[in-house]
Design a protein around this motif. Sequence first.
Motif, short mmCIF file in Angstrom:
data_model
loop_
_atom_site.label_atom_id
_atom_site.label_comp_id
_atom_site.label_asym_id
_atom_site.label_seq_id
_atom_site.Cartn_x
_atom_site.Cartn_y
_atom_site.Cartn_z
N ASP A 70 -3.18 12.04 71.50
CA ASP A 70 -3.29 13.03 70.42
C ASP A 70 -3.38 12.32 69.07
N ALA A 71 -3.21 13.10 68.00
CA ALA A 71 -3.39 12.57 66.65
C ALA A 71 -2.34 11.53 66.26
N LEU A 72 -1.24 11.44 67.02
CA LEU A 72 -0.20 10.45 66.74
C LEU A 72 -0.18 9.34 67.78
N GLY A 73 -1.16 9.31 68.66
CA GLY A 73 -1.21 8.26 69.68
C GLY A 73 -0.31 8.50 70.86
N ARG A 74 0.11 9.74 71.10
CA ARG A 74 0.97 10.06 72.23
C ARG A 74 0.11 10.47 73.43
N ASP A 75 0.55 10.11 74.63
CA ASP A 75 -0.20 10.38 75.84
C ASP A 75 -0.17 11.88 76.16
N VAL A 76 -1.34 12.49 76.25
CA VAL A 76 -1.44 13.94 76.45
C VAL A 76 -0.98 14.33 77.85
N LEU A 77 -1.31 13.53 78.85
CA LEU A 77 -0.87 13.84 80.22
C LEU A 77 0.64 13.84 80.32
N SER A 78 1.28 12.85 79.74
CA SER A 78 2.73 12.79 79.76
C SER A 78 3.35 13.99 79.05
N ARG A 79 2.80 14.35 77.91
CA ARG A 79 3.33 15.49 77.16
C ARG A 79 3.09 16.80 77.91
N THR A 80 1.97 16.90 78.61
CA THR A 80 1.70 18.13 79.38
C THR A 80 2.70 18.28 80.52
N LEU A 81 2.94 17.21 81.26
CA LEU A 81 3.88 17.28 82.37
C LEU A 81 5.31 17.50 81.87
N HIS A 82 5.67 16.87 80.77
CA HIS A 82 7.01 17.09 80.20
C HIS A 82 7.14 18.50 79.63
N GLY A 83 6.01 19.12 79.29
CA GLY A 83 6.08 20.49 78.79
C GLY A 83 6.62 21.48 79.80
N ALA A 84 6.51 21.14 81.10
CA ALA A 84 7.07 22.01 82.13
C ALA A 84 8.59 22.12 81.99
N ARG A 85 9.24 21.12 81.42
CA ARG A 85 10.69 21.16 81.24
C ARG A 85 11.10 22.25 80.26
N ILE A 145 -1.37 23.06 72.29
CA ILE A 145 -2.67 23.71 72.10
C ILE A 145 -2.93 23.94 70.61
N SER A 146 -1.88 24.28 69.88
CA SER A 146 -2.04 24.46 68.44
C SER A 146 -2.48 23.16 67.76
N ASP A 147 -1.90 22.03 68.20
CA ASP A 147 -2.33 20.75 67.65
C ASP A 147 -3.79 20.46 67.99
N GLY A 148 -4.18 20.76 69.22
CA GLY A 148 -5.55 20.50 69.62
C GLY A 148 -6.56 21.43 68.99
N ALA A 149 -6.13 22.64 68.62
CA ALA A 149 -7.06 23.61 68.03
C ALA A 149 -7.52 23.20 66.64
N ARG A 150 -6.86 22.25 66.03
CA ARG A 150 -7.23 21.82 64.68
C ARG A 150 -8.49 20.97 64.67
N SER A 151 -8.88 20.45 65.82
CA SER A 151 -10.07 19.60 65.87
C SER A 151 -10.87 19.95 67.11
N PHE A 152 -12.04 20.54 66.93
CA PHE A 152 -12.88 20.92 68.05
C PHE A 152 -13.40 19.71 68.80
N TYR A 153 -13.61 18.61 68.10
CA TYR A 153 -14.21 17.43 68.71
C TYR A 153 -13.23 16.67 69.61
N HIS A 154 -11.94 16.89 69.43
CA HIS A 154 -10.94 16.23 70.27
C HIS A 154 -10.39 17.26 71.26
N TRP A 155 -11.27 17.71 72.15
CA TRP A 155 -10.98 18.82 73.05
C TRP A 155 -9.87 18.51 74.04
N TRP A 156 -9.66 17.23 74.37
CA TRP A 156 -8.72 16.87 75.41
C TRP A 156 -7.27 17.15 75.03
N ILE A 157 -6.99 17.26 73.74
CA ILE A 157 -5.60 17.51 73.32
C ILE A 157 -5.13 18.88 73.81
N ALA A 158 -6.00 19.88 73.74
CA ALA A 158 -5.64 21.22 74.18
C ALA A 158 -5.99 21.47 75.64
#
Length: 280
Positions: free
Chosen positions: A66-81, A237-250
């Motif tokens: 993402d915009a801060l260099g954090r792994d999106v897959l890790s954050r997605t899986l941790h989001g289940a918590r 998803i809100s973070d990813g919605a700020r940039s259409f070109y970086h679709w993988w964040i959302a």
Amino acid sequence: MIASPRLRIPTFGLSGGTLPVALGLLVIAFWVIAAATVQFWPLDPPLDMVARRLQPPSAEHWLGTDALGRDVLSRTLHGARFSIPIAVLVVVAAALIGSLLGALSGFFGGILGAAVMRLVDVTLAFPPILLAMAVAASLGPGLENAAIAMVVVWWPLYARLMRAQVLEVREREHVEAAVAAGAGPFRTLFVHVLPLCWTPVMVNATMDFGQVVLLAASLSFIGLGATPPTPEWGAMISDGARSFYHWWIAFGPGLAIFVVVLGFNFVGDGLRDLLDPRTD
């Protein structure tokens, strides 16, 4: 003329009706296990800046960064918590509160029944998302306040459902026989009436798990749920919605919400067909 062969989809011994239920159970089981154990998986920490910012999906970071260099897959899986426990808490609390008030309203009626149903009517007069936004905004951002807002939105649905069930069951012969035998009102309600009223509530609760996940993500998306840097799906998803070109964040959290909602809907449909004799 040679007929073309038909496409056969493997069902692994499951019928057409049970296959979606099995898939739904597998999806739910995966996310429940992830919510309970993801902190032990070999993943990058969800809050650590482990790579360059805004990197597209690669072999090293499957869903990019993402915009801060954090792994999106890790954050997605941790989001289940956060998303899964919130859904369980909200549905269980709403079902218990709404079912109790609905049962008392339907069985005793009178002033209590009228008061409960007028409160239900007032609550249901507002669109759920707008009412949840109003309550969450008045309480302030945070997952706890978002959960309270969702309970306020959801309990009237269970109250109305349980009241309708109690009104039907209390007229049955075995209930009248229990009253004639000297059973008190509360014993009659909790022993002879309520055990026959839980099937629709269970089915409805199963379907609502996915809807609560979706509503929680919606509140976080507009800043009324999880606060940064919590790896919650709606906030991501809100973070990813700020940039259409970086679709993988959302993409990651959006796919997670879609799969979870679909899984709970599959299981809810299966429970309805299994437990409700009126369905075909």
